[in-house]
Write an enzyme that holds these catalytic residues in place. Structure first.
Site, PDB file in Angstrom:
ATOM      1  N   GLN A  97     -10.762   7.689  -4.908  1.00 46.80           N
ATOM      2  CA  GLN A  97     -11.704   7.865  -4.016  1.00 46.80           C
ATOM      3  C   GLN A  97     -12.779   8.994  -4.088  1.00 46.80           C
ATOM      4  O   GLN A  97     -13.619   8.899  -5.349  1.00 46.80           O
ATOM      5  CB  GLN A  97     -10.087   9.017  -3.153  1.00 46.80           C
ATOM      6  CG  GLN A  97      -8.984   8.445  -2.207  1.00 46.80           C
ATOM      7  CD  GLN A  97      -9.467   7.684  -1.141  1.00 46.80           C
ATOM      8  OE1 GLN A  97     -10.839   7.603  -0.681  1.00 46.80           O
ATOM      9  NE2 GLN A  97      -9.145   6.816  -0.668  1.00 46.80           N
ATOM     10  N   ASP A 128      -8.056  -7.163   0.902  1.00 39.96           N
ATOM     11  CA  ASP A 128      -7.580  -7.721   2.334  1.00 39.96           C
ATOM     12  C   ASP A 128      -7.645  -7.023   2.748  1.00 39.96           C
ATOM     13  O   ASP A 128      -8.601  -5.463   3.281  1.00 39.96           O
ATOM     14  CB  ASP A 128      -5.973  -6.780   1.191  1.00 39.96           C
ATOM     15  CG  ASP A 128      -5.759  -5.303   2.024  1.00 39.96           C
ATOM     16  OD1 ASP A 128      -5.446  -4.932   2.761  1.00 39.96           O
ATOM     17  OD2 ASP A 128      -6.102  -4.445   0.563  1.00 39.96           O
ATOM     18  N   ASP A 136       1.093  -1.222  -0.498  1.00 43.97           N
ATOM     19  CA  ASP A 136      -0.021  -0.103   0.040  1.00 43.97           C
ATOM     20  C   ASP A 136       1.089   1.297   0.268  1.00 43.97           C
ATOM     21  O   ASP A 136       2.347   1.372   0.277  1.00 43.97           O
ATOM     22  CB  ASP A 136      -1.099   0.031   1.165  1.00 43.97           C
ATOM     23  CG  ASP A 136       0.016   0.202   2.602  1.00 43.97           C
ATOM     24  OD1 ASP A 136       1.315   0.006   3.017  1.00 43.97           O
ATOM     25  OD2 ASP A 136      -0.915  -0.402   2.990  1.00 43.97           O
ATOM     26  N   SER A 137       0.671   2.676  -0.455  1.00 44.24           N
ATOM     27  CA  SER A 137       1.012   3.753  -0.293  1.00 44.24           C
ATOM     28  C   SER A 137       1.454   4.267   0.895  1.00 44.24           C
ATOM     29  O   SER A 137       2.024   5.251   1.983  1.00 44.24           O
ATOM     30  CB  SER A 137       0.454   4.524  -0.963  1.00 44.24           C
ATOM     31  OG  SER A 137      -0.410   5.153  -0.206  1.00 44.24           O
ATOM     32  N   GLY A 179      -0.709   5.490   2.761  1.00 44.37           N
ATOM     33  CA  GLY A 179      -1.804   6.695   3.276  1.00 44.37           C
ATOM     34  C   GLY A 179      -2.834   7.045   3.373  1.00 44.37           C
ATOM     35  O   GLY A 179      -2.907   7.357   5.033  1.00 44.37           O
TER      36      GLY A 179
END
Length: 319
Positions: free
Chosen positions: A190, A267, A93-94, A96
């Site tokens: 988003q 996930d 993941d980033s 974030g």
């Protein structure tokens, strides 16, 4: 090579589909649930056990690995695959979600996010470019663009500003990512619970031509029917020939709802987190194996009825 998605079949009665994601570290049949290896390990499980349960891909966490063990050690190890002795595909993941969950200990700017480490309180900073640099060192097969996972509930104005910043950050991530021959970058859609913002985010993210797309900002406290409504709406704007990843969803009911709406990947820490506390998920429901009735069943090998799920000792033996 970059990952390649192959659509195999679509369901006649829903948006569910099955396919294959081809990567340098192996093929992934979809739909797929990815165990979360937050700090380079799926907690309580060895690599051998992950192979035994036929885990096709696992997830690593950029934020936690950046803080500890850190990128110097990760570079010396030769990347995340070698560090954890895992030769299958990895998605990172980033960072974030973790950064924004720090709430009072972070400050969002156009440049990036300033925050304090949850370990020792030291000042840290992650920008879109920094997130890409970290993930390049980790060497994951699939990387995420840096985004803001906005809270629920939030005003239309807040989500609008957050979503547009995420779009700008996605452009910066794509421009900064140079290891395109070995790592694939996904964009993250988003827009909160607002359909007009979800449409803008999806259309503009798809125009950037990422190799896959994630849906972020769902399963953050909203009712299931609202999540399903937003999923139904959002997936209509996502290309059919690329993977679709719903972030942070792991309970069986949510997973089935997501797959019916065309999701390929998901996930969550839920299965391993509750397992560490003595709860397992079965096709008949949850079992709290610390309950006395299960101890008696295990010790006596008797055909004891498991009242919570209407099963038998066989359910325990097969876990």
């Amino acid at each position: 090579m970059p990952i390649k998605y192959e659509l195999i079949k679509k369901d006649k009665y829903s948006n569910a589909r099955c396919g294959i994601i081809h990567t340098d570290h192996g093929d992934i049949s979809t739909p797929i649930f990815m165990p979360v290896g937050t700090k380079a390990t799926v907690k309580t499980m060895s690599v051998e056990e992950l192979k035994e349960i036929d885990a096709k891909i696992i997830l690593g966490n950029t934020y936690h690995l950046y803080l500890r063990p850190g990128m110097d050690i990760m570079k010396k190890a030769g990347g995340l695959h070698k560090f954890m002795n895992w030769n299958g595909p990895i998605l990172t993941d980033s960072g974030g979600f973790q950064v924004f969950s720090l709430s009072d200990n972070r400050k969002i700017t156009e440049e990036g996010v300033h925050f304090r480490s949850h370990i020792d309180g030291s000042k840290m900073f992650i920008s879109p470019e920094k997130s890409i640099d970290i993930q390049n060192v980790l060497g994951s097969d699939i990387m995420m663009a840096f985004d803001e996972c906005a809270p629920y509930p939030a005003s239309h104005e807040y989500i609008d500003n957050s979503m547009r910043r995420t779009l700008r950050w996605a452009e910066r991530c794509k421009e900064h990512h140079k290891n395109i021959d070995n790592q694939t970058l996904f964009g993250i859609i988003q827009g909160g619970m607002y359909k007009d913002l979800r449409e803008i985010s999806a259309r503009e993210m798809v125009d950037m031509d990422f190799k896959g797309y994630s849906i972020g900002g769902l399963s953050v406290g909203e009712p299931l029917d609202l999540m399903n409504d937003i999923l139904d709406f959002t997936t209509d704007f996502m290309p059919e020939n690329k993977p679709r990843y719903l972030m942070g969803v792991g309970s069986p009911d949510y997973l089935f709802e997501a797959v019916e709406r065309g999701i390929d990947m998901a996930d969550c820490v839920l299965p391993t987190r509750i397992a560490r506390n003595g709860t397992v998920l079965t096709h008949k429901g949850r079992i709290a194996i610390k309950n006395a009735v299960y101890k008696a069943a295990k010790e006596s090998k008797a055909d004891v009825v498991i009242t919570e799920i209407g099963g038998t000792v066989g359910d325990i033996e097969s876990l």
